[in-house]
Design a protein around this motif. Sequence first.
Motif, mmCIF file in Angstrom:
data_model
loop_
_atom_site.group_PDB
_atom_site.id
_atom_site.type_symbol
_atom_site.label_atom_id
_atom_site.label_comp_id
_atom_site.label_asym_id
_atom_site.label_seq_id
_atom_site.Cartn_x
_atom_site.Cartn_y
_atom_site.Cartn_z
ATOM 1 N N GLN A 259 -0.849 -21.908 5.156
ATOM 2 C CA GLN A 259 0.602 -21.775 5.303
ATOM 3 C C GLN A 259 0.887 -20.977 6.574
ATOM 4 N N ASP A 260 2.137 -21.037 7.036
ATOM 5 C CA ASP A 260 2.536 -20.259 8.206
ATOM 6 C C ASP A 260 2.537 -18.772 7.874
ATOM 7 N N GLY A 261 2.217 -17.954 8.874
ATOM 8 C CA GLY A 261 2.298 -16.506 8.709
ATOM 9 C C GLY A 261 1.002 -15.889 8.222
ATOM 10 N N LEU A 262 1.037 -14.559 8.069
ATOM 11 C CA LEU A 262 -0.102 -13.775 7.604
ATOM 12 C C LEU A 262 0.226 -13.171 6.249
ATOM 13 N N ASN A 263 -0.769 -13.070 5.382
ATOM 14 C CA ASN A 263 -0.584 -12.338 4.135
ATOM 15 C C ASN A 263 -0.572 -10.839 4.450
ATOM 16 N N TYR A 264 0.316 -10.098 3.798
ATOM 17 C CA TYR A 264 0.292 -8.648 3.980
ATOM 18 C C TYR A 264 0.260 -7.940 2.639
ATOM 19 N N GLN A 265 -0.349 -6.744 2.671
ATOM 20 C CA GLN A 265 -0.326 -5.813 1.554
ATOM 21 C C GLN A 265 0.321 -4.536 2.086
ATOM 22 N N ARG A 266 1.300 -4.041 1.324
ATOM 23 C CA ARG A 266 2.010 -2.822 1.746
ATOM 24 C C ARG A 266 1.492 -1.645 0.917
ATOM 25 N N TYR A 267 1.459 -0.458 1.534
ATOM 26 C CA TYR A 267 1.004 0.768 0.876
ATOM 27 C C TYR A 267 2.052 1.856 1.065
ATOM 28 N N LYS A 268 2.139 2.760 0.074
ATOM 29 C CA LYS A 268 3.092 3.873 0.140
ATOM 30 C C LYS A 268 2.334 5.163 -0.062
ATOM 31 N N GLY A 269 2.513 6.105 0.864
ATOM 32 C CA GLY A 269 1.836 7.391 0.762
ATOM 33 C C GLY A 269 1.276 7.806 2.101
ATOM 34 N N SER A 270 0.679 8.979 2.119
ATOM 35 C CA SER A 270 0.257 9.610 3.360
ATOM 36 C C SER A 270 -1.224 9.379 3.653
ATOM 37 N N CYS A 271 -1.534 9.093 4.916
ATOM 38 C CA CYS A 271 -2.911 8.903 5.404
ATOM 39 C C CYS A 271 -3.077 9.639 6.724
ATOM 40 N N ASN A 272 -4.324 9.915 7.076
ATOM 41 C CA ASN A 272 -4.659 10.410 8.416
ATOM 42 C C ASN A 272 -5.498 9.416 9.205
ATOM 43 N N VAL A 273 -6.156 8.496 8.486
ATOM 44 C CA VAL A 273 -6.948 7.425 9.110
ATOM 45 C C VAL A 273 -6.777 6.159 8.272
ATOM 46 N N VAL A 274 -7.024 5.004 8.883
ATOM 47 C CA VAL A 274 -6.792 3.705 8.233
ATOM 48 C C VAL A 274 -7.549 3.569 6.918
ATOM 49 N N ARG A 275 -8.815 4.019 6.873
ATOM 50 C CA ARG A 275 -9.611 3.785 5.652
ATOM 51 C C ARG A 275 -9.011 4.463 4.422
ATOM 52 N N GLU A 276 -8.132 5.464 4.616
ATOM 53 C CA GLU A 276 -7.490 6.144 3.485
ATOM 54 C C GLU A 276 -6.418 5.283 2.809
ATOM 55 N N LEU A 277 -6.051 4.133 3.402
ATOM 56 C CA LEU A 277 -5.104 3.230 2.736
ATOM 57 C C LEU A 277 -5.569 2.872 1.330
ATOM 58 N N GLU A 278 -6.880 2.715 1.159
ATOM 59 C CA GLU A 278 -7.431 2.323 -0.145
ATOM 60 C C GLU A 278 -7.160 3.358 -1.230
ATOM 61 N N ARG A 279 -6.854 4.601 -0.812
ATOM 62 C CA ARG A 279 -6.661 5.682 -1.784
ATOM 63 C C ARG A 279 -5.198 5.870 -2.187
ATOM 64 N N ILE A 280 -4.283 5.189 -1.518
ATOM 65 C CA ILE A 280 -2.869 5.380 -1.836
ATOM 66 C C ILE A 280 -2.308 4.163 -2.571
#
Length: 141
Positions: free
Chosen positions: A3-24
């Motif tokens: 399909q057109d476009g990219l799939n996205y996942q949104r996250y809410k909360g605080s991080c200092n580095v990208v890998r911390e997205l998994e924790r929020i």
Amino acid sequence: SLQDGLNYQRYKGSCNVVRELERIEKNGSGTAAIISASILPSGAGGLKFAGYLNVPKTGRYTFYLTSADGSLMNIGGLPLISNDGLHGPEMKSATIQLEKGFHSILIEYFDAGGDRALKLEWNGPEFKKQVVADQFFKSSL
């Protein structure tokens, strides 16, 4: 099928580095036409965009990833650009040889609050630097 476009996942909360997205907390998902921070609600959070980039012609491509705060870009499953950490709007670039056709793409991004920016540009064999337009992105249904 794609399909057109990219799939996205949104996250809410605080991080200092990208890998911390998994924790929020995950905070919604969907399909986005382009790489942009505009689908992120106000406050700290992050986004992951995944899908395919349709490369129009075999050759050398330079990608320019601008973000505030941190971002990472993978293409074909391999890391290409790291613009990670806490910072104001900053651009990092990398050049890669790509064959014509579809290549998996992953952009991961977080914003700790304050300045917010996320933009992906490229140049290639027959075009100057420009934002990667929506017609080049596809994703799995």
